[in-house]
Scaffold this active site. Structure first.
Site, PDB file in Angstrom:
ATOM      1  N   TYR A 170       0.858  -1.196   0.000  1.00 24.92           N
ATOM      2  CA  TYR A 170       0.000   0.000   0.000  1.00 24.92           C
ATOM      3  C   TYR A 170       0.890   1.240   0.000  1.00 24.92           C
ATOM      4  O   TYR A 170       1.683   1.453   0.927  1.00 24.92           O
ATOM      5  CB  TYR A 170      -0.938   0.043   1.217  1.00 24.92           C
ATOM      6  CG  TYR A 170      -2.010  -1.042   1.236  1.00 24.92           C
ATOM      7  CD1 TYR A 170      -2.245  -1.864   0.144  1.00 24.92           C
ATOM      8  CD2 TYR A 170      -2.802  -1.224   2.359  1.00 24.92           C
ATOM      9  CE1 TYR A 170      -3.229  -2.835   0.166  1.00 24.92           C
ATOM     10  CE2 TYR A 170      -3.798  -2.209   2.398  1.00 24.92           C
ATOM     11  CZ  TYR A 170      -3.991  -3.008   1.294  1.00 24.92           C
ATOM     12  OH  TYR A 170      -4.967  -3.977   1.334  1.00 24.92           O
TER      13      TYR A 170
HETATM   14  N1  LIG Z   1      -6.738  -8.140   0.818  1.00 26.53           N
HETATM   15  C1  LIG Z   1      -6.952  -7.400  -0.246  1.00 26.53           C
HETATM   16  O1  LIG Z   1      -6.661  -7.807  -1.383  1.00 26.53           O
HETATM   17  C2  LIG Z   1      -7.559  -6.033  -0.071  1.00 26.53           C
HETATM   18  C3  LIG Z   1      -8.006  -5.303  -1.197  1.00 26.53           C
HETATM   19  C4  LIG Z   1      -8.589  -4.068  -0.978  1.00 26.53           C
HETATM   20  C5  LIG Z   1      -8.744  -3.568   0.317  1.00 26.53           C
HETATM   21  N2  LIG Z   1      -8.279  -4.282   1.387  1.00 26.53           N
HETATM   22  C6  LIG Z   1      -8.422  -3.772   2.787  1.00 26.53           C
HETATM   23  O2  LIG Z   1      -9.762  -3.379   2.988  1.00 26.53           O
HETATM   24  C7  LIG Z   1      -9.787  -2.020   3.464  1.00 26.53           C
HETATM   25  C8  LIG Z   1     -11.066  -1.363   3.029  1.00 26.53           C
HETATM   26  O3  LIG Z   1     -11.152  -1.394   1.607  1.00 26.53           O
HETATM   27  P1  LIG Z   1     -11.902  -0.268   0.797  1.00 26.53           P
HETATM   28  O4  LIG Z   1     -11.325   1.067   1.132  1.00 26.53           O
HETATM   29  O5  LIG Z   1     -11.903  -0.690  -0.633  1.00 26.53           O
HETATM   30  O6  LIG Z   1     -13.361  -0.382   1.440  1.00 26.53           O
HETATM   31  P2  LIG Z   1     -14.803   0.067   0.967  1.00 26.53           P
HETATM   32  O7  LIG Z   1     -15.552   0.192   2.246  1.00 26.53           O
HETATM   33  O8  LIG Z   1     -15.366  -0.814  -0.070  1.00 26.53           O
HETATM   34  O9  LIG Z   1     -14.615   1.506   0.319  1.00 26.53           O
HETATM   35  C9  LIG Z   1     -14.211   2.607   1.090  1.00 26.53           C
HETATM   36  C10 LIG Z   1     -14.401   3.885   0.277  1.00 26.53           C
HETATM   37  O10 LIG Z   1     -15.775   4.192   0.154  1.00 26.53           O
HETATM   38  C11 LIG Z   1     -15.981   5.580   0.326  1.00 26.53           C
HETATM   39  N3  LIG Z   1     -16.691   5.733   1.610  1.00 26.53           N
HETATM   40  C12 LIG Z   1     -16.475   5.031   2.763  1.00 26.53           C
HETATM   41  N4  LIG Z   1     -17.335   5.416   3.719  1.00 26.53           N
HETATM   42  C13 LIG Z   1     -18.121   6.351   3.174  1.00 26.53           C
HETATM   43  C14 LIG Z   1     -19.191   7.114   3.690  1.00 26.53           C
HETATM   44  N5  LIG Z   1     -19.617   6.980   4.947  1.00 26.53           N
HETATM   45  N6  LIG Z   1     -19.809   8.001   2.858  1.00 26.53           N
HETATM   46  C15 LIG Z   1     -19.394   8.151   1.586  1.00 26.53           C
HETATM   47  N7  LIG Z   1     -18.358   7.470   1.049  1.00 26.53           N
HETATM   48  C16 LIG Z   1     -17.726   6.565   1.829  1.00 26.53           C
HETATM   49  C17 LIG Z   1     -14.590   6.215   0.345  1.00 26.53           C
HETATM   50  O11 LIG Z   1     -14.188   6.458  -1.009  1.00 26.53           O
HETATM   51  P3  LIG Z   1     -14.398   7.866  -1.750  1.00 26.53           P
HETATM   52  O12 LIG Z   1     -14.569   8.945  -0.737  1.00 26.53           O
HETATM   53  O13 LIG Z   1     -13.175   8.024  -2.573  1.00 26.53           O
HETATM   54  O14 LIG Z   1     -15.615   7.684  -2.618  1.00 26.53           O
HETATM   55  C18 LIG Z   1     -13.757   5.101   0.911  1.00 26.53           C
HETATM   56  O15 LIG Z   1     -12.397   5.164   0.588  1.00 26.53           O
HETATM   57  C19 LIG Z   1      -8.500  -1.412   2.881  1.00 26.53           C
HETATM   58  O16 LIG Z   1      -8.070  -0.248   3.542  1.00 26.53           O
HETATM   59  C20 LIG Z   1      -7.536  -2.567   3.075  1.00 26.53           C
HETATM   60  O17 LIG Z   1      -7.101  -2.603   4.413  1.00 26.53           O
HETATM   61  C21 LIG Z   1      -7.684  -5.498   1.201  1.00 26.53           C
END
Ligand SMILES: NC(=O)c1ccc[n+]([C@@H]2O[C@H](COP(=O)([O-])OP(=O)(O)OC[C@H]3O[C@@H](n4cnc5c(N)ncnc54)[C@H](OP(=O)(O)O)[C@@H]3O)[C@@H](O)[C@H]2O)c1
Length: 341
Positions: free
Chosen positions: A62
């Site tokens: 990351y």
């Molecule tokens: N193992 C793996 O391969 C893998 C892959 C991906 C992620 N991960 C892990 O999973 C974690 C979470 O992933 P993710 O960030 O993709 O999760 P997600 O919950 O699917 O997306 C989070 C995104 O949604 C938007 N958001 C979140 N809460 C919100 C709210 N209350 N209101 C409006 N927009 C909101 C924001 O993006 P915007 O503001 O830009 O729209 C935020 O960055 C990562 O940090 C990482 O630790 C692991």
């Protein structure tokens, strides 16, 4: 906050955990995901701790290591209060051995992660993906050595197929080595393939799920609706093509159901999508993403209440998809092969 067992282990993890993919930045992809520096990250960690979150997830790749550096600084002085999860396997340099789950690469990767995090142990060490080139005995034997040395406390995998995980568990059992306690999986109302193979496996083998991208790679936020343009600030402008890509009509149908449940409950779309996950079998923790404190505050409101069975059923129905083979065939034989949900 509720604390759940991480699979077949003695470790308790908070039902909501925090994903530090938004910490760091520094290139186009990660800047779009989020680029919290140490100050903002420290406030975010404080909010998480106040809410009872004890687990913070990052990875060596990351922001090319900057996420680990920022997380390490944000938890400085609080190491005993937090569990840190990080990952290795994906390419970390140009060399022939700078990739994979070989003893060579994992040993280099772990030392790098410990240095960047400013700690001498990692609580949960994930294999970020399966390495089919390295013998599984070499990978698990190396991880077992890390556990025995005290540098790693629990091991987990991520993005494995059923056979990858089952073969790894069999090798742990054969040699009496450390065993994957958790599987970090993509699972959300915008993608339920996890339920077909990996959830029954998790139930059978007691492997807890750590859910990544619980809002469908940032799509189940209330910002995406039929006929509504994406707001100016959203990582999806730059990252939509790099993660799961649900069909638009399917996504709109799920969001319509989320909107209906939002009216009934007074909760917002992300809170409902996260609460749905908290009620599914095998889930040890849901890794919440938030690009800022306001999003985090909202998402923390996903815990401490429950959707009704009727609301769960409405969301299940709107998000169900035809199964791939052999799962559609197996679903016809529920009498002796019950579906996990
Ligand atoms: N193992 C793996 O391969 C893998 C892959 C991906 C992620 N991960 C892990 O999973 C974690 C979470 O992933 P993710 O960030 O993709 O999760 P997600 O919950 O699917 O997306 C989070 C995104 O949604 C938007 N958001 C979140 N809460 C919100 C709210 N209350 N209101 C409006 N927009 C909101 C924001 O993006 P915007 O503001 O830009 O729209 C935020 O960055 C990562 O940090 C990482 O630790 C692991």
């Amino acid at each position: 906050m509720e604390y759940r067992q991480l699979g077949y282990s003695g470790l308790k993890v908070s039902a909501l955990s925090f994903g530090a993919g938004t910490f760091g930045g520094g290139n186009e992809f990660f800047d779009a995901w989020g680029a919290s520096g140490v100050e903002e990250a420290t406030r975010i960690v404080g909010l998480c701790l106040d809410a009872g979150i004890n687990l913070f997830d990052t990875a060596d790749i990351y922001s090319a290591g900057r996420s680990e550096e920022v997380l390490g600084k944000a938890v400085a002085g609080k190491r005993q209060q937090v569990l840190i999860s990080t990952k290795a396997t994906f390419r970390s340099g140009q060399g022939a051995n700078d990739v994979g789950s070989s003893r060579h690469h994992l040993t280099e990767s772990l030392e790098g992660s410990l240095r960047r995090l400013g700690t001498d142990y990692v609580d949960i060490y994930h294999m970020h993906g399966f390495d089919a080139v390295t013998p599984v005995e070499e990978t698990i034997g190396t991880l077992d050595g890390f556990v025995r040395s005290g540098k790693v406390r629990y091991i987990a995998c991520s993005n494995f197929s059923g056979w990858h995980l089952m073969k790894s568990l069999a090798i742990s059992e054969k040699y009496g080595w450390a065993r994957y306690a958790g599987h970090q999986v993509y699972y959300s109302l915008a993608g339920r393939d996890y339920e077909w193979e990996l959830m029954p496996l998790g139930l059978d083998q007691k492997v807890g799920a750590l859910v990544w991208s619980p809002l469908g790679w940032g799509r189940l936020t209330g910002k995406i609706r039929r006929g509504t343009p994406l707001p100016e600030v959203s990582r999806l402008h730059k990252t939509a093509g790099m993660g799961p890509q649900p069909d638009s009509e399917y996504l709109y149908k799920v969001v319509d159901a989320l909107d209906e449940v939002a009216k009934e409950t007074g909760k917002n779309v992300p809170q409902i999508a996260l609460n749905w996950l908290l009620q599914r079998p095998t889930i040890s923790t849901v890794i919440v993403g938030a690009r800022n404190e306001e999003q985090l505050r909202q998402n923390l409101g996903a815990a401490g209440w429950s959707l009704t069975p009727q609301q769960m059923a409405k969301l299940d129905e709107a998000s169900s998809l035809p199964r791939a083979y052999p799962y559609w065939h197996q679903a016809q034989f529920k009498e002796r092969n019950p579906l996990p949900v």
